[in-house]
Design an enzyme around this catalytic site. Structure first.
Site, PDB file in Angstrom:
ATOM      1  N   GLY A   1      63.503  19.091 128.191  1.00  0.00           N
ATOM      2  CA  GLY A   1      64.107  18.752 127.016  1.00  0.00           C
ATOM      3  C   GLY A   1      65.457  19.363 127.123  1.00  0.00           C
TER       4      GLY A   1
ATOM      5  CG  ASP B   1      56.740  36.061 129.522  1.00  0.00           C
ATOM      6  OD1 ASP B   1      57.775  35.847 128.598  1.00  0.00           O
ATOM      7  OD2 ASP B   1      55.758  36.055 129.106  1.00  0.00           O
TER       8      ASP B   1
ATOM      9  CB  ALA C   1      49.900  32.262 103.011  1.00  0.00           C
TER      10      ALA C   1
ATOM     11  CE1 TYR D   1      62.741  27.472 116.677  1.00  0.00           C
ATOM     12  CE2 TYR D   1      63.752  26.593 115.042  1.00  0.00           C
ATOM     13  CZ  TYR D   1      63.577  26.504 116.234  1.00  0.00           C
ATOM     14  OH  TYR D   1      64.350  25.701 117.156  1.00  0.00           O
TER      15      TYR D   1
ATOM     16  CB  THR E   1      63.138  16.602 122.460  1.00  0.00           C
ATOM     17  OG1 THR E   1      62.498  17.301 121.394  1.00  0.00           O
ATOM     18  CG2 THR E   1      64.488  17.052 122.604  1.00  0.00           C
TER      19      THR E   1
END
Lengths: 442, 442
Positions: free
Chosen positions: B214, B257, B293, B348, B383
Site C-alpha cells: 500500500g 510488531d 456501541a 481511528y 489502495t
C-alpha cells in the site's frame, strides 16, 4: 425558507415513503420555543461521576428539573451524557472513554446531548497526553457523525481553574439553544473579567449590524426577548424594515452605510449618546459571487469593505474611543466559506477567513480590557438568500450535515447570545460553526 | 485499485457521453513518471515580479528549463502563476491580489500550478494585516475549487528570513510530485538546522513502518529510487511481502510488531547497528471500523496502540537513545478522518487526530536537536483498502474533491519525500492533506 422535504418526511405517508425508498428522514430539531424542548431525562456523568465539573453540572441539571446520575442504567433514557476526559493522559486511561460511551451511547434520548470535557492539549505533561487530548477531537467528531440526527455532540476543553466559567457554555450545549451546533471543539479559559453577579443580557447595550432582516433580524429579536437594549443598524435602503422593527420591538435604529466616509464619526456619536456598548455584533455582510476571472473590481472591493475592513475599523474606533464597556463582547459572523473556501467566493471567503485572523489577533489583546472577541461560522441557514439557490444545490447544502437539514437564523442568534452572555468571559478567541456538523470543511 | 470511470471518461466515446449527460470528466493527473509532466510553460510572477522569492523562483524555473516572466501576456500559457502577497497588509494593497489573478487565472496551462506567498498572519503589524494574511487562506481555498481539475492551488506562508528555506517547498508545489495536493496552507519557517550543502535523500537512512504494501510500499520504492538506504518494517504476517521487496529493491527489512513488549529494544538495536536514522516514517496503521456501541475493546485498543502510542514510544526511544541523527525527520501518516471525524471510526479518528497533537508538541521541542516533525493527512487514496469499499461510497469518496478522483499511494509518498528532504528544515510542525482538496473537513 421552508424545508418541504423535512416536513413531508415527518408526515405519516412521508415517513412510510422515505423509509421504503431508503431516503434520509431528518428529525425536526427542537429549539427553545418548541414544545417539549429541554433536557428530557437525567444527566449521566462519567467516569463514575468523578469530574471537576460536577458542581456546575449538578446545578445545571437542577435548573432543568433533572438530576445527575453517575451509574449507567439500561432502563434510563438520559437527557445528556457527559464524560470528563481530564484524566485521559495516555492510552490506558483513555480506555475509560471507550467503556463509558460504548455502554451508554444508545441510552441518550432523542434531542439529547453528548459532551466530552477535556484539558487544553498544550497543558499536558507529555506528548502522549497532548496526543490523547487532541485526539478527543477526532473521537467527538466521529461520534457526532454516528449519533442520531437530533443529538449534538461536543468537546469542551476547560482550562484548569476555569471550571466555574464553563457554566454558560455547558448550559448552552445541553440546551435546545444549541440545536444546530454539533461536532465542535470549544475552549473555556480563565475569564477576561472577574466573575460578576450579572444577569445574562438584561439591560445590556447591544449593537447589531445588518439588523433589519435574515440572521440579523433574528439576533435583534432574541436579544430584545432577553431584555437587552438593542440598536439595529442597517443601510439606508433597509430604512423601512428598520422602522417596522423599531415600531414592533421598540429597538433603536441606526441607519448607516458602514463603508461610508462618515460612518465612524456617526457610529461614535451614537455610541457616546448611549453611554457605550456592551455587545457589538458584526453581522452585516454581502455576497457578490462570481468566479475570479469574471469578478468586477467593485464586487471584490465591496465584499471586503462591508464584511471585513469596515467592521474592523468600527471595532478599533469603539475600543479606542472608550465606547466598549468593560465585560464587553465583540462577535463577528464568519462563514463556513471562510473555513473551507467556496467556488465563486474568493472575495467572500477572504473576508470571512479574515475574521478568523482578526479574532485570533484581537481576543488576547482586548482581554486586558475585559472584552472578549469571538466569531460564529454559519453553514447552510434557511434564509431568503438560500431560498434563491437552485433546488439541487440547495438540497445538497441542506442534507450534507449530521442533522440532515438546514439551520434557522435563530440558531446563529442563540450561539451569538451564548458568547455575548455577561457570564461568558471564559469564551474568548473562539470560532464556532453553526452548521449541524456540515461535512464540508478544510 | 483502478478508477474505471476516470479511464472511460477520457476515451473518445466516454468523453462524448459524459459531456452529453453533464457528468464530471476528471482529467488524469500527471505525476513524475508520466510523459509531459513538469512545468509546461514559464512562471508568471506577480505583482510585477516584485517578490522576496524571486531568486528562488528564478532558479527553480531555470532547473525546469523555463523562465520567470513578470508581465502577463494573453498569448502565453503559463506553467505556474505565483503571486507574492507579502505586501498585502490592508484592503487597498490586497486589490493587487485580485487584479493579478483576475487577469491571469485563465492563462494557466492544464496541470499548471497557482501559488500565493504570504507572511505568517501573527507577524503582521495590526489586526487588518493579520486579517488579510489569514484571509488569503479563504481566497486560496476558493480559487482551488474554481481552478480546473488538474491545477493545484496553494498558500505558502514564508517567515521573513526563511526565503531560501522555501526552495524545497516551492519546488514540490510547482512540480508533478504534488499532483494530488491542493488548497493547502503551508508554513515555511526558519530552518531547524543551518542550511547544509546536502542532497535530498541520497545516502540517508530511512525507516518506513508498515512498509510491505500500500502506501508504505510506495514510500519505500520512492526513497529507494532517490538513493536512500531504506529499512522496511512490518509485522511478522507480512514477512513474505517484505522478503520479496528486499529481493527486488535491496532494502533492509525489520520484522517487528511495534506494539509487542520487546519492540523498543529490538528497534533500538536495529537503529544502533545502522548508526541511527535520518528519517523515520510512521506509516503503519490499522482500521477496525465499527460504531462505538458495537466496537469491541480489542478493536479500540489495537487501533490506538498501533496508530498512536507505539509510534510515539518509538519516537521517544529513538530520540532519547540518540538514534535520530541531526537534521533528522519524523513524519507521521495522519488522516482526513483525524481532521473531520468519520462514522465508525471513533478509535481511528482519535489516533489520527492524536498525531496532530503530537506534531504540535514535538515539532518545537525537537527543533533544538535539528529534527523536524510533520504529518500528512491522506484523503481518498486508491489502495486495496479502498478497493474493498462498497461501490457507491467509493465513488462518492473519489469524486468529492477538486480533482474529481482518488489519489495514488505515490502521491502520499511524494509529499512525505518533500518533508523528509534534507533541505526541508524550514518545514516543521505542518499537517498537510493529500486529498485533491476533498470537500470533507472540519
Amino acid at each position: 425558507m421552508s424545508d418541504r422535504y423535512l416536513d413531508f418526511a415527518n408526515t405519516g405517508v412521508g415517513g412510510w415513503l422515505t423509509g421504503a425508498l431508503g431516503l434520509p428522514r431528518p428529525a425536526p430539531l427542537k429549539r427553545r420555543a418548541d414544545a417539549g424542548a429541554g433536557l428530557t431525562g437525567p444527566l449521566l456523568l462519567g467516569p463514575g461521576g468523578d469530574s471537576r465539573l460536577t458542581p456546575v453540572l449538578t446545578r445545571l441539571a437542577a435548573e432543568n428539573g433533572r438530576e445527575v446520575q453517575t451509574e449507567w442504567s439500561p432502563d434510563v433514557r438520559y437527557g445528556g451524557l457527559v464524560f470528563d476526559a481530564s484524566a485521559c493522559v495516555d492510552a490506558l486511561s483513555a480506555q475509560a472513554l471507550y467503556r463509558f460511551f460504548h455502554q451508554a451511547v444508545r441510552s441518550v434520548a432523542e434531542h439529547g446531548r453528548i459532551l466530552v470535557i477535556g484539558l487544553p492539549p498544550e497543558t499536558m505533561a507529555d506528548a502522549e497526553g497532548e496526543a490523547i487530548q487532541r485526539g478527543l477531537e477526532g473521537f467527538v467528531r466521529s461520534l457526532a457523525k454516528e449519533a442520531r440526527r437530533s443529538i449534538g455532540v461536543h468537546l469542551v476543553y476547560v482550562e484548569p481553574g476555569a471550571e466555574a466559567a464553563a457554566e454558560t457554555t455547558l448550559s448552552f450545549l445541553l440546551s435546545p439553544r444549541s440545536a444546530y451546533v454539533s461536532g465542535q471543539p470549544i475552549l473555556v479559559s480563565t475569564p477576561v473579567t472577574e466573575a460578576m453577579d450579572e444577569t445574562e443580557h438584561a439591560g445590556r447595550r447591544v449593537l447589531v449590524t445588518g439588523g433589519s432582516r435574515g440572521i440579523g433580524e433574528a439576533i435583534v429579536r432574541l436579544f430584545v426577548a432577553e431584555g437587552a437594549r438593542v440598536t439595529a443598524l442597517d443601510v439606508p435602503g433597509a430604512q423601512q424594515a428598520l422602522a417596522s422593527l423599531s415600531a414592533e420591538l421598540g429597538v433603536d435604529v441606526l441607519t448607516l452605510d458602514i463603508t461610508a466616509p462618515d460612518a465612524i464619526p456617526a457610529l461614535l456619536a451614537d455610541a457616546r449618546a448611549k453611554g457605550g456598548y456592551d455587545v457589538v455584533i458584526h453581522n452585516a455582510g454581502v455576497t457578490r459571487d462570481r468566479t475570479l476571472a469574471r469578478m468586477e473590481p467593485r464586487e471584490w472591493d465591496s465584499v471586503i469593505a462591508v464584511n471585513l475592513t469596515a467592521p474592523l475599523a468600527m471595532t478599533q474606533a469603539l475600543v479606542e474611543g472608550g465606547e466598549m464597556r468593560r465585560n464587553g463582547r465583540i462577535i463577528a459572523v464568519s462563514s463556513l466559506s471562510g473555513i473551507a473556501g467556496n467556488m465563486g467566493q474568493t472575495n467572500y471567503a477572504l473576508s470571512k477567513a479574515g475574521w478568523i485572523g482578526a479574532v485570533r489577533r484581537l481576543a488576547p489583546r482586548l482581554a486586558s480590557q475585559g472584552i472578549t472577541v469571538n466569531a460564529v461560522a454559519p453553514g447552510f441557514i434557511e434564509t431568503q438568500m438560500t431560498a434563491a439557490i437552485p433546488f439541487a444545490i440547495r438540497e445538497a447544502g441542506r442534507r450534507m450535515n449530521s442533522m440532515g437539514q438546514g439551520g434557522h437564523p435563530v440558531d446563529v442568534a442563540e450561539t451569538i447570545a451564548w458568547m455575548a452572555d455577561a457570564r461568558s468571559g471564559g469564551v474568548n478567541g473562539q470560532v464556532v460553526r453553526v452548521c449541524g456538523q456540515s461535512l464540508l470543511g478544510a
